[in-house]
Design a protein around this motif. Structure first.
Motif, PDB file in Angstrom:
ATOM      1  N   TRP A   1     -47.455  -6.661  12.837  1.00  0.00           N
ATOM      2  CA  TRP A   1     -48.741  -6.409  12.144  1.00  0.00           C
ATOM      3  C   TRP A   1     -48.400  -6.083  10.763  1.00  0.00           C
ATOM      4  O   TRP A   1     -47.515  -5.133  10.422  1.00  0.00           O
ATOM      5  N   ILE A   2     -48.884  -6.571   9.563  1.00  0.00           N
ATOM      6  CA  ILE A   2     -48.570  -6.492   8.348  1.00  0.00           C
ATOM      7  C   ILE A   2     -50.083  -6.040   7.313  1.00  0.00           C
ATOM      8  O   ILE A   2     -51.012  -7.032   7.874  1.00  0.00           O
ATOM      9  N   ALA A   3     -50.222  -5.375   6.484  1.00  0.00           N
ATOM     10  CA  ALA A   3     -51.366  -5.195   5.965  1.00  0.00           C
ATOM     11  C   ALA A   3     -51.561  -6.362   5.024  1.00  0.00           C
ATOM     12  O   ALA A   3     -50.917  -6.795   4.259  1.00  0.00           O
ATOM     13  N   SER A   4     -52.927  -7.015   5.157  1.00  0.00           N
ATOM     14  CA  SER A   4     -53.270  -8.194   4.650  1.00  0.00           C
ATOM     15  C   SER A   4     -53.180  -8.057   3.048  1.00  0.00           C
ATOM     16  O   SER A   4     -53.056  -9.141   2.187  1.00  0.00           O
ATOM     17  N   TRP A   5     -53.518  -6.884   2.589  1.00  0.00           N
ATOM     18  CA  TRP A   5     -53.668  -6.736   1.192  1.00  0.00           C
ATOM     19  C   TRP A   5     -52.296  -6.795   0.411  1.00  0.00           C
ATOM     20  O   TRP A   5     -51.998  -6.822  -0.762  1.00  0.00           O
TER      21      TRP A   5
END
Length: 361
Positions: free
Chosen positions: A151-155
């Motif tokens: 998972w990676i921060a969308s921002w």
């Protein structure tokens, strides 16, 4: 291991469908998995269509056709439509609307789940590209080069279109602080509760909740804009907006936070105070805590803390969302206080400060 529900209930149903469907698109019959909680199943490919059921994260369906960002399947023998953005292929990494994402910062953490509380698997650098298979609360689930997921921060990717600051490699905070604490680049959907034929809570002397809330919303909107945020109001005057439409407005924008504003009521005159609600844990609860703490320091009303509740505008919202109850209009002290311009200004300052603390620290 959790047993996944399958939308096509039995093989006999599937055979019947294949016999009576004369032609479909080339990828007809492909199985997809749901990548979000509480995904509505509708009677037609439109957000205004009747909801005939719901699917949850991990449920599967067979796609027979696609149109306008929707996929057609069958739900207990009935033709049904599901929004395609929340589906990904079971036999591959491709979503119905395939999305390749690119990392836009260095030393970005790859985590085991959608939130900064999850363990770090590794790091990505600016320019790295991945296939995204789902999104949850502003986090993207991606496929790594070895076939595993993270998972990676969308921002921190080119999918969000925001100016959210990069995740720090030095500490466990979800963002580094921006210069001056600006909210520039953030889209805030502000939702003044009730309106029109819906008066909301009714307080002392027949005071309507809807008659007070717009003054508060206007102050909050002004101070958010002064801080650099883009503000979208679900309503701008005294007219009725269905709950579903409020959520649709939030989901239609690249929304960074949805904030619903309300005043409360209770049969006992003694009950008073301010509280902030969230539906799910994680980032929603963190934002609720930041806003509640900031408001509580600026207004004289009792601090009732943060609470979890399944309000429609929170439960059905795909975005970061909270609901604030700004006082009881059935309590004499609260009512006198919330009618003042000073109170509206103080609430606005608290909301702005809470958002800054969440996004910029």
């Amino acid at each position: 291991m959790k047993q996944k529900r399958f939308l096509i209930i039995a093989g006999g149903f599937l055979l019947l469908f294949l016999v009576f469907i004369p032609s479909v698109h080339a990828d007809s019959g492909q199985t997809y998995e749901v990548g979000t909680d509480s995904l509505n199943v509708r009677s037609a490919p439109a957000h205004s269509a009747e909801v005939i059921g719901q699917l949850n994260d991990g449920d599967r369906l067979v796609v027979f056709d696609k149109a306008f960002g929707w996929v057609q399947t069958y739900y207990y023998g009935q033709v049904a439509w599901v929004a395609s953005d929340y589906l990904f292929a079971v036999n591959g990494v491709t979503s119905v609307n395939q999305k390749e994402i690119t990392v836009t910062a260095d030393e970005v953490r790859l985590r085991t789940g959608p939130g900064t509380q999850h363990n770090i698997l590794g790091y990505a650098s600016s320019g790295d590209t991945y296939t995204m298979v789902k999104t949850s609360n502003k986090w993207n689930k991606i496929i790594l080069n070895d076939g595993s997921v993270a998972w990676i921060a969308s921002w921190l990717t080119d999918t969000s279109g925001s100016n959210h600051p990069a995740e720090s490699s030095e500490n466990n905070n979800h963002a580094t602080k921006q210069s001056g604490g600006s909210l520039a680049g953030y889209n805030i959907v502000l939702d003044p509760g009730h309106g029109g034929k819906d008066p909301g809570a009714i307080g002392i002397g027949g005071t309507f909740e809807k008659g007070i809330i717009m003054d508060t919303a206007d102050n909050v909107a002004k101070q958010l804009r002064d801080a650099g945020a883009t503000v979208i109001l679900t309503r701008k005057d005294d007219y009725f907006i269905p709950l579903e439409e409020r959520v649709r407005i939030s989901n239609a924008y690249n929304t960074h936070a949805f904030i619903s504003l309300h005043y409360n009521a209770y049969p006992s005159l003694a009950i008073n105070g301010v509280s902030t609600y969230f539906h799910s844990g994680g980032d929603d609860r963190v934002l609720a805590s930041e806003i509640q703490s900031a408001i509580a320091q600026k207004v004289p009303l009792k601090d009732r803390g943060v609470m979890q509740k399944g309000y429609h505008v929170l439960r059905e919202n795909n975005d970061l969302s909270v609901l604030i109850e700004l006082g009881f209009i059935t309590n004499p002290y609260d009512l006198d206080t919330v009618r003042t311009a000073e109170y509206h200004n103080n609430v606005a300052e608290g909301v702005v400060e809470g958002l800054k603390n969440y996004f910029n620290e």
